[in-house]
Design an enzyme around this catalytic site. Structure first.
Site, mmCIF file in Angstrom:
data_model
loop_
_atom_site.group_PDB
_atom_site.id
_atom_site.type_symbol
_atom_site.label_atom_id
_atom_site.label_comp_id
_atom_site.label_asym_id
_atom_site.label_seq_id
_atom_site.Cartn_x
_atom_site.Cartn_y
_atom_site.Cartn_z
ATOM 1 N N ASP A 18 59.812 4.087 133.549
ATOM 2 C CA ASP A 18 58.557 4.675 132.932
ATOM 3 C C ASP A 18 57.987 3.191 132.406
ATOM 4 O O ASP A 18 58.586 2.218 132.267
ATOM 5 C CB ASP A 18 59.028 5.465 131.847
ATOM 6 C CG ASP A 18 57.716 6.001 131.093
ATOM 7 O OD1 ASP A 18 56.647 6.074 131.945
ATOM 8 O OD2 ASP A 18 57.460 5.703 129.903
ATOM 9 N N SER A 19 56.724 3.408 131.875
ATOM 10 C CA SER A 19 56.084 2.094 131.417
ATOM 11 C C SER A 19 56.695 1.848 129.857
ATOM 12 O O SER A 19 56.372 0.777 129.460
ATOM 13 C CB SER A 19 54.432 2.649 131.102
ATOM 14 O OG SER A 19 54.403 3.936 130.558
ATOM 15 N N CYS A 81 57.337 8.481 135.124
ATOM 16 C CA CYS A 81 56.017 8.276 134.423
ATOM 17 C C CYS A 81 54.757 8.794 135.288
ATOM 18 O O CYS A 81 54.877 8.721 136.408
ATOM 19 C CB CYS A 81 55.764 6.690 134.541
ATOM 20 S SG CYS A 81 54.118 6.269 134.301
ATOM 21 N N GLU A 160 54.153 8.049 119.759
ATOM 22 C CA GLU A 160 54.726 6.760 119.228
ATOM 23 C C GLU A 160 54.661 6.400 117.929
ATOM 24 O O GLU A 160 55.649 5.760 117.414
ATOM 25 C CB GLU A 160 54.351 5.429 120.167
ATOM 26 C CG GLU A 160 54.359 5.926 121.714
ATOM 27 C CD GLU A 160 54.329 4.531 122.568
ATOM 28 O OE1 GLU A 160 54.380 3.519 122.116
ATOM 29 O OE2 GLU A 160 54.471 4.951 123.909
ATOM 30 N N CYS A 192 51.653 14.012 131.164
ATOM 31 C CA CYS A 192 52.027 12.680 130.587
ATOM 32 C C CYS A 192 53.303 12.656 129.820
ATOM 33 O O CYS A 192 53.666 13.883 129.274
ATOM 34 C CB CYS A 192 50.948 12.210 129.536
ATOM 35 S SG CYS A 192 51.162 10.593 128.625
ATOM 36 N N HIS A 194 54.543 11.560 127.336
ATOM 37 C CA HIS A 194 54.786 11.904 125.849
ATOM 38 C C HIS A 194 54.333 13.307 125.489
ATOM 39 O O HIS A 194 54.876 13.745 124.250
ATOM 40 C CB HIS A 194 53.553 10.888 125.210
ATOM 41 C CG HIS A 194 54.139 9.521 125.261
ATOM 42 N ND1 HIS A 194 54.199 8.821 126.386
ATOM 43 C CD2 HIS A 194 54.278 8.548 124.408
ATOM 44 C CE1 HIS A 194 54.511 7.385 126.114
ATOM 45 N NE2 HIS A 194 54.386 7.247 124.783
HETATM 46 N N1 DGL Z 1 54.077 7.036 130.751
HETATM 47 C C1 DGL Z 1 52.754 7.207 130.866
HETATM 48 C C2 DGL Z 1 52.367 8.482 131.677
HETATM 49 O O1 DGL Z 1 53.276 9.451 131.816
HETATM 50 C C3 DGL Z 1 52.148 7.244 129.574
HETATM 51 C C4 DGL Z 1 52.072 5.841 128.860
HETATM 52 C C5 DGL Z 1 51.052 4.830 129.479
HETATM 53 O O2 DGL Z 1 50.161 4.814 129.710
HETATM 54 O O3 DGL Z 1 51.761 3.996 129.847
HETATM 55 O O4 DGL Z 1 51.440 8.557 132.348
#
Ligand code: DGL
Length: 279
Positions: A18-19, A81, A160, A192, A194
């Site tokens: 993931d990011s 992600c 976060e 997403c 989060h």
């Molecule tokens: N993990 C990203 C997503 O699910 C969200 C956070 C980001 O923008 O990197 O799209």
């Protein structure tokens, strides 16, 4: 993966990336659903957020991360992600010869099956919503469904910050969801990584009449089917390593560890920092 099969292949870990921290919501579902499986997780904490970046950039980042995960002998990869799944999955699937799944297809499938009035809402990052990938995959299931997408860029920072039940988060979320509620959706995809952490707050806003679809949960189920189909599932033997879950990041390892320990069912001891630009 032709050289290994059966449970010797099953002992290899699953690569999850993931990011940053958000993909831990997907890793958590994999841990729950497939407790024998080992995981190597990579969070690209130096280059987060992905949600406002271009397709070319996200493809390059994803290629580098998959090259790194291959050095860890992973048997399959989960792009945990939504943004990277939307923008890069097609490209990396063509390039790498190991099973790779993203989080979007399974969420789209479940939402298409769940909706009764054929009005589905999707919330996600700007890049995910602008990619139209959820729309495309929902329409592959049922072209008669109307998809209402809404980018919610303020929600990731609030999560976060740990403000999962804060009135500020509730006000912001309500404002984003208003137009979807006015459109009359009966299903809402938490598109997403989060957003599953805001599930109870979102459920309180939308009420009982709207089904919430969590792609993290659905992806863990899809991963199980994929591993069985490819004869890659760990059939029960414990893998010969001490750490069932390994965590790598590209920056801010301590911050990552604190967040991880607040959402995973156990405490992470070690988070290793690597230079992802070398891959
Ligand atoms: N993990 C990203 C997503 O699910 C969200 C956070 C980001 O923008 O990197 O799209």
């Amino acid at each position: 993966m032709a050289e290994i099969s059966g449970n010797s292949a099953g002992l290899a870990p699953i690569g999850v990336f993931d990011s940053g921290v958000g993909g831990l919501t997907v890793a958590r579902e994999i841990m729950r659903n497939l407790p024998n499986e080992h995981i190597v997780y990579f969070g690209d904490t130096a280059r987060v957020p992905y949600g406002s970046k271009s397709r070319d950039t996200i493809i390059r980042y994803s290629q580098q991360i998959i090259r790194f995960l291959r050095t860890q002998q992973v048997k399959a990869i989960v792009i945990a992600c939504n943004t990277a799944s939307a923008l890069a999955l097609d490209e990396v699937e063509k390039e790498f010869d190991l099973p790779i799944i993203g989080v979007i297809r399974s969420g789209a499938r479940v939402a298409a099956a769940a909706t009764v009035n054929r009005k589905v809402g999707v919330i996600g990052t700007e890049s995910t919503i602008n990619s139209g990938m959820y729309d495309q995959l929902i329409h592959e299931e049922d072209p008669g469904i109307t998809v209402y997408g809404k980018a919610c860029p303020l929600l990731c920072p609030l999560v976060e910050e740990g403000w999962l039940k804060d009135p500020v988060t509730e006000t912001v979320t309500r404002r984003y969801l208003d137009e979807l509620l006015e459109a009359g959706i009966d299903s809402l995809i938490l598109g997403c990584t989060h957003y599953p952490l805001l599930r109870s707050l979102i459920a309180g806003i939308v009420g009982d009449g709207i089904r919430l679809v969590n792609p993290a949960y659905e992806t863990a189920k899809e991963l199980e089917r994929l591993l069985i189909q490819k004869n890659l599932i760990n059939t029960g033997e414990k893998a010969p390593v001490n750490e069932p879950y390994k965590f790598y990041v590209s920056d801010a390892a301590d911050k990552f560890k604190r967040f991880a320990n607040s959402i995973l069912p156990y405490d992470i001891e070690t988070t290793r920092k690597i230079n992802i630009e070398e891959y």
